[in-house]
Design a protein around this motif. Sequence first.
Motif, PDB file in Angstrom:
ATOM      1  N   LYS A 269      40.806  55.591  31.286  1.00  0.00           N
ATOM      2  CA  LYS A 269      39.309  54.631  31.238  1.00  0.00           C
ATOM      3  C   LYS A 269      39.969  53.306  31.295  1.00  0.00           C
ATOM      4  CE  LYS A 269      35.871  57.684  28.973  1.00  0.00           C
ATOM      5  NZ  LYS A 269      34.873  57.827  28.095  1.00  0.00           N
ATOM      6  N   GLU A 270      40.852  52.939  30.462  1.00  0.00           N
ATOM      7  CA  GLU A 270      41.430  51.708  30.086  1.00  0.00           C
ATOM      8  C   GLU A 270      42.159  51.067  31.287  1.00  0.00           C
ATOM      9  OE1 GLU A 270      44.333  49.381  26.751  1.00  0.00           O
ATOM     10  OE2 GLU A 270      43.537  51.308  26.498  1.00  0.00           O
ATOM     11  N   LYS A 271      43.001  52.104  32.038  1.00  0.00           N
ATOM     12  CA  LYS A 271      43.641  51.826  33.184  1.00  0.00           C
ATOM     13  C   LYS A 271      42.763  51.735  34.373  1.00  0.00           C
ATOM     14  CE  LYS A 271      47.735  51.278  35.154  1.00  0.00           C
ATOM     15  NZ  LYS A 271      48.914  50.394  35.046  1.00  0.00           N
ATOM     16  N   LEU A 272      41.658  52.331  34.237  1.00  0.00           N
ATOM     17  CA  LEU A 272      40.896  52.232  35.535  1.00  0.00           C
ATOM     18  C   LEU A 272      40.154  50.864  35.552  1.00  0.00           C
ATOM     19  CD1 LEU A 272      39.691  54.177  37.761  1.00  0.00           C
ATOM     20  CD2 LEU A 272      37.728  54.595  36.143  1.00  0.00           C
ATOM     21  N   ARG A 273      39.813  50.261  34.510  1.00  0.00           N
ATOM     22  CA  ARG A 273      39.295  48.880  34.631  1.00  0.00           C
ATOM     23  C   ARG A 273      40.154  48.089  35.135  1.00  0.00           C
ATOM     24  NH1 ARG A 273      36.750  50.742  29.763  1.00  0.00           N
ATOM     25  NH2 ARG A 273      38.549  49.971  28.316  1.00  0.00           N
ATOM     26  N   VAL A 274      41.484  47.952  34.883  1.00  0.00           N
ATOM     27  CA  VAL A 274      42.504  47.044  35.385  1.00  0.00           C
ATOM     28  C   VAL A 274      42.702  47.427  36.742  1.00  0.00           C
ATOM     29  CG1 VAL A 274      45.041  46.540  35.216  1.00  0.00           C
ATOM     30  CG2 VAL A 274      43.804  47.291  33.055  1.00  0.00           C
ATOM     31  N   MET A 275      42.708  48.660  37.238  1.00  0.00           N
ATOM     32  CA  MET A 275      43.013  48.942  38.667  1.00  0.00           C
ATOM     33  C   MET A 275      41.785  48.296  39.475  1.00  0.00           C
ATOM     34  SD  MET A 275      45.850  49.772  39.169  1.00  0.00           S
ATOM     35  CE  MET A 275      47.284  50.814  38.548  1.00  0.00           C
TER      36      MET A 275
ATOM     37  N   ASN B 263      39.834  45.916  38.923  1.00  0.00           N
ATOM     38  CA  ASN B 263      40.018  44.356  39.120  1.00  0.00           C
ATOM     39  C   ASN B 263      40.984  44.195  40.219  1.00  0.00           C
ATOM     40  OD1 ASN B 263      39.102  41.907  37.917  1.00  0.00           O
ATOM     41  ND2 ASN B 263      41.058  41.779  37.143  1.00  0.00           N
ATOM     42  N   TYR B 264      42.102  44.621  40.133  1.00  0.00           N
ATOM     43  CA  TYR B 264      43.147  44.658  41.197  1.00  0.00           C
ATOM     44  C   TYR B 264      42.487  44.783  42.721  1.00  0.00           C
ATOM     45  CZ  TYR B 264      46.980  44.342  37.719  1.00  0.00           C
ATOM     46  OH  TYR B 264      47.737  44.136  36.759  1.00  0.00           O
ATOM     47  N   VAL B 265      41.827  46.019  42.777  1.00  0.00           N
ATOM     48  CA  VAL B 265      41.167  46.219  44.219  1.00  0.00           C
ATOM     49  C   VAL B 265      40.149  45.233  44.247  1.00  0.00           C
ATOM     50  CG1 VAL B 265      39.782  47.954  45.339  1.00  0.00           C
ATOM     51  CG2 VAL B 265      41.822  48.825  43.659  1.00  0.00           C
ATOM     52  N   LYS B 266      39.342  44.940  43.430  1.00  0.00           N
ATOM     53  CA  LYS B 266      38.317  43.899  43.694  1.00  0.00           C
ATOM     54  C   LYS B 266      38.913  42.448  44.348  1.00  0.00           C
ATOM     55  CE  LYS B 266      34.966  45.579  40.534  1.00  0.00           C
ATOM     56  NZ  LYS B 266      34.350  45.264  39.132  1.00  0.00           N
ATOM     57  N   HIS B 267      40.003  42.266  43.680  1.00  0.00           N
ATOM     58  CA  HIS B 267      40.635  40.766  44.058  1.00  0.00           C
ATOM     59  C   HIS B 267      41.668  41.060  45.177  1.00  0.00           C
ATOM     60  CE1 HIS B 267      38.585  39.742  40.134  1.00  0.00           C
ATOM     61  NE2 HIS B 267      38.604  38.837  40.701  1.00  0.00           N
ATOM     62  N   ASP B 268      41.734  42.016  45.913  1.00  0.00           N
ATOM     63  CA  ASP B 268      42.762  42.353  46.787  1.00  0.00           C
ATOM     64  C   ASP B 268      44.073  42.207  46.575  1.00  0.00           C
ATOM     65  OD1 ASP B 268      40.793  42.829  48.933  1.00  0.00           O
ATOM     66  OD2 ASP B 268      40.428  40.777  49.340  1.00  0.00           O
ATOM     67  N   ALA B 269      44.293  42.427  45.061  1.00  0.00           N
ATOM     68  CA  ALA B 269      45.975  42.554  44.675  1.00  0.00           C
ATOM     69  C   ALA B 269      46.434  43.873  45.074  1.00  0.00           C
ATOM     70  CB  ALA B 269      45.806  42.111  43.022  1.00  0.00           C
TER      71      ALA B 269
ATOM     72  N   ALA C 100      46.205  52.176  44.266  1.00  0.00           N
ATOM     73  CA  ALA C 100      45.366  52.273  42.966  1.00  0.00           C
ATOM     74  C   ALA C 100      45.124  53.545  42.587  1.00  0.00           C
ATOM     75  CB  ALA C 100      44.379  51.485  42.856  1.00  0.00           C
ATOM     76  N   ALA C 101      44.379  54.134  43.354  1.00  0.00           N
ATOM     77  CA  ALA C 101      44.400  55.793  42.992  1.00  0.00           C
ATOM     78  C   ALA C 101      45.452  56.574  42.913  1.00  0.00           C
ATOM     79  CB  ALA C 101      43.520  56.564  44.292  1.00  0.00           C
ATOM     80  N   GLY C 102      46.540  56.487  43.530  1.00  0.00           N
ATOM     81  CA  GLY C 102      47.940  57.104  43.499  1.00  0.00           C
ATOM     82  C   GLY C 102      48.426  56.849  42.097  1.00  0.00           C
TER      83      GLY C 102
END
Length: 371
Positions: free
Chosen positions: A339-345, A347-353, A359-361
Motif C-alpha cells: 500500500k505504501e509503495k503503491l502510492r510512491v509508484m 506518483n512516478y507513473v503520473k509524472h512520467d518518471a 512500476a508494476a514489475g
Amino acid sequence: MAEDKKAHHPENNPEFKGLNVNSGIEKPDSVNHDSVKRFLTKKRSVLAPEAYIKGILAGDITLLSKAVTLVESSKKEHQQVAQEVIKACLPHTGNSIRVGITGVPGVGKSTFIEALGRYITSQGGKLAVLAIDPSSERSKGSILGDKTRMEELSGDKNAYIRPSPSAGSLGGVARKTRETIILCEAAGFDHIFIETVGVGQSETAVHSMTDFFLLLMLAGAGDELQGIKRGIMEMADLIAINKADGKNVEKADIAKAQYKNAIHLFPPKESEWRPQVLTCSAYHKKGIEAIWEQIENYRAHTRRNGYLFQHRNAQSTYWMHETIEEQLKRNFYDHPEIKEKLRVMENYVKHDAMSSFVAAGELLELYSKLR
C-alpha cells in the motif's frame, strides 16, 4: 403562571375576548436519538454453523437469508462460518436446473421472471431468484428493487427472491452468487434463476454458473445493439422475443425469423443443443409454457449425452481458479508495505518518471520478497 401564559400567548390578554390558548406540551424531537444510537451500535449475533445448516436443510427461509448475508459479508469471521455452512450443504446440492436470464434494459426481465416463476410454482416447483443488482460506482448504493417489481412472486411461499448488490466487483458478486446457489439448492429449491444487470460483462460470469442461458430480446430494438448482441447470442440456448402482443405481434414474428437465420451462422454448441427462438408476452402470460418446455427439453437432452454434468464440473474448476486469482489480488492490495509503495509508484507513473509496466514489475517483485 398567568403572567407566563400571557407572555407566551398574547391571545389570552383581556382585550381578546372569547380566546383562551393553552400552552400545550413541549414538542419532542422528530428522531429518537437514543433509539437510533442503540440500533447502530447493536451487533447482530452470528449463530453457530450447525444452526444455519439445520435450518437450511429444513427449508427455513429466515436462516437461509441470514446464511446468504454471511456469504455476502467481507468480514473474516463471517466468511469462516459461511464456508463451514457451504461445505456441509454441498452433499445436498446439484438437483436443480440453473437458468441464467438476461436482456437489454426495458425488455421486461422482471415481468418475464415473475410470469415464468409463477408457472413453475403452480406446477409444484420451488424457485429461487438471485438477481445481481447494479451498484453505484460513486456511492456504492444499490436499489435492490426486484421484490417490489415481482409482487406476486415475492408473496409466493414456494419462491425466494434474493437481490445482491454488485458493489463494483463483478467477480466477487459472481462467486458469492455461486455459493448462494449451493445454499438455495440445499434448502430444497429445485429451480434457480439468475437475473443479470443487463447486457454486458456480467453475462459471461452468469453463463459460467448456470446450465441454461436465456436471452430476452425486443422486436425492432434497432441497430444500436448489434455490437453487443453477437457474443451474448452465441452463449444463448434460447432467444425469447418478449412483448409480442397487440400491434407488436407482427414485428415479433419478423424478428423471430431474423434471429433464427442468425443463430444458424454460429458454430455448433458443445452441448449438441440447437438453440431455439420463440415469442412471448410476459405481461399477458402468453408463450411462457412453451419456453419452459424448451428448458425441460434441454435438461433431458444434456442429461442423456452427459454434457450437463461435464459442464458443471468444468464450472467448478473454473471458479476454483477465479477464486485463487481474486484472493491473490486482495492479498496483494491489502499488504501494508505494498500500500505504501503503491502510492510512491503511482506518483512516478503520473509524472512520467517511470513506465506503468516497470512500476508494476517492481511492485510484484517486492511482494514476492515480502511473502
